[in-house]
Each structure stands twice: as structure tokens, then as C-alpha cells.
Design an enzyme around this catalytic site. Structure first.
Site, mmCIF file in Angstrom:
data_model
loop_
_atom_site.group_PDB
_atom_site.id
_atom_site.type_symbol
_atom_site.label_atom_id
_atom_site.label_comp_id
_atom_site.label_asym_id
_atom_site.label_seq_id
_atom_site.Cartn_x
_atom_site.Cartn_y
_atom_site.Cartn_z
ATOM 1 N N LYS A 60 -17.571 20.703 -26.234
ATOM 2 C CA LYS A 60 -18.881 21.100 -25.727
ATOM 3 C C LYS A 60 -19.689 19.917 -25.194
ATOM 4 C CE LYS A 60 -19.189 25.631 -27.717
ATOM 5 N NZ LYS A 60 -19.891 26.598 -28.579
ATOM 6 N N ARG A 85 -13.129 26.802 -34.283
ATOM 7 C CA ARG A 85 -12.633 27.414 -33.047
ATOM 8 C C ARG A 85 -12.401 26.293 -32.038
ATOM 9 N NH1 ARG A 85 -14.762 29.102 -28.126
ATOM 10 N NH2 ARG A 85 -13.980 31.080 -27.294
#
Length: 263
Positions: free
Chosen positions: A205, A245
Site C-alpha cells: 500500500k 492479506r
């Protein structure tokens, strides 16, 4: 949890696995690499993303889920905020619903989740994908995210979803600044203290590159954020997260294996 994005526009790997054969091969490789769950998504929720129709999303994910259900031995998660998509995914074999809207997108979401036997991941997002990173603001990000997730968990229980089927996810990168993300990751133990297993999803991210920018370093593109991804997720697991995840399953499993061997 291994990520399978069947989308043309996801922030990290959009377009790489949009074809059925490519997606199947990728999903099987993630399982071979050690994925415990496969998370299948047919609509990008990256910042600035635009929605796709229900029919288009179903056409992307349902054939893949159906095929994987017959060929892999791990649970399959559907990553969607649309209850219509989740319902079709359950029919095809999905047993987890990973919802960035925490079952708040549609009035039908809670009922469809309750009628299924699926585990439900409730995620926090401020705003919606198209605009969520415009100007995120909180007085106390940890308290507000914590309160929201507990409220959504109680709404789920009230709708008939068994508490043991509910997971929570603080929504790293979903309407948060760099400092908001760091505060929530630091608070993993606090979020885990309420009895709902925590899913941490920080893979590749933007905040990882933002840390480099803050230090005057050229920010890494998504595919070069593996080091930061592993660091965040090892920290989260050490502090109570139940699952992470990730896009890079093999590297994450390798890191976890070494940490476990070191005690």
C-alpha cells in the site's frame, strides 16, 4: 490470505490476472506458495476507482470461484461490497465475504450475510473509493475506527450472524493518511482485544512509499514495497492479528516461518 484481483485497474496488479486462465494459474500458485485463503475480487477499490456493474463483477469472479472450488483445498473469499455479487459467489463455492463497506453498502447486505454460512470480514473505510483519499480526517483515528467496527459487528450479530463468524479489518489505506495508518497498525493489539479476529491488509500500500517520501527517498512503486509489507504484517501478527492479506504469499510465509523458528 492471498490476493487474486480479476480487475483491469487494481493499484498493484490490475490487468495481470483479468483473463480466466491467468487468474486460475495465479490462484493455484498462491496456494502452492502457502496461502490459507484465496481472496477473489472483481472490482478495484483503489483510491480514485470507479464502480463496475453487478453483472460485470459477477462475470469476472463467479466462473473463477466455481473452478477454484473444485481444484483447491483452501477457503475462497469474495472481496465485494455488493450483496448480489456475494450471493452468487456463495453459490459458486465462496465461504468468506470480505466487505470494504462492513455490510453497509446495501440494505440487503446484512440479511444475505446472515442467511449464508460464510465468515464475514467487516472493514472500515472513510468515504468511498473514488474520493476516500481526498482529505481524510479524524479526531482520534484509533478510537473512531474501533467504535465503527464494533458497531458494525453488533449490527451483524443483531441480524443473526454468529459472533464467531465475524472478523474486523481497520482498513489500512481506505480514507487514511500516513499517520492514520501507522496509528492503526500500532493499535493492532487494542483492536484484537474485543474478541473478533483481526485481518491486517497492508500489502504494497501507498503509505509504505509515503514513509520513503517523508525521508526524501524516491518512493517505491507497488511491486517494490515487499519489505514494508512484510514488516507491517509481522508487527501485526506479533500484536494479535489473526490473518494477513498479501500479494506475495511465499515471501510472507517465509518471513513468518523464520520468526517462528527463532521463537
Amino acid at each position: 490470505m492471498g490476493v487474486v484481483n480479476v480487475t483491469p485497474d487494481s493499484f498493484s496488479d490490475g490487468g495481470r490476472f483479468i483473463g480466466f486462465q491467468a487468474a486460475m494459474a495465479h490462484a493455484k500458485q498462491l496456494v502452492a506458495d502457502g496461502a490459507d485463503v484465496l481472496d477473489i475480487g472483481g472490482e478495484s477499490t483503489r483510491p480514485g476507482a470507479h464502480p463496475v456493474t453487478i453483472d460485470e463483477e459477477i462475470s469476472r469472479v463467479v466462473p473463477l470461484i466455481n473452478a477454484l472450488w473444485n481444484e483447491v483445498d483452501v477457503p475462497i473469499s469474495i472481496d465485494t461490497l455488493k450483496p448480489e455479487v456475494a450471493e452468487e459467489a456463495f453459490k459458486a463455492g465462496a465461504s468468506v465475504w470480505n466487505d470494504v463497506s462492513a455490510l453497509g453498502y446495501s440494505p440487503d447486505s446484512l440479511g444475505i450475510a446472515a442467511r449464508s454460512d460464510a465468515d464475514i470480514v467487516l472493514m472500515h473505510m472513510q468515504g468511498e473509493p473514488r474520493t476516500m483519499q481526498s482529505s481524510p480526517w479524524y479526531e482520534d483515528v484509533v478510537a473512531e475506527v474501533e467504535s465503527y467496527l464494533l458497531e458494525r459487528a453488533q449490527a451483524a450479530v443483531g441480524a443473526g450472524i454468529a459472533p464467531e463468524r465475524i472478523w474486523i479489518d481497520p482498513g489500512i489505506g481506505f480514507g487514511k493518511t500516513l499517520d492514520h495508518n501507522l496509528a492503526l497498525i500500532r493499535a493492532t493489539d487494542r483492536l484484537a482485544s474485543h474478541g473478533f479476529p483481526v485481518l491486517m491488509a497492508a500489502s504494497r500500500k501507498r503509505f509504505i512509499a509515503a514513509l520513503e517520501e517523508r525521508e526524501g527517498i524516491e518512493p517505491a512503486p507497488p511491486e517494490d514495497r515487499l519489505g514494508g509489507t512484510v514488516a507491517v504484517h509481522l508487527h501485526a501478527l506479533k500484536n494479535g492479528a489473526a490473518m494477513v492479506r498479501v500479494h506475495d504469499v511465499r515471501a510472507m510465509k517465509q518471513a513468518m516461518r523464520v520468526v517462528q523458528a527463532l521463537g
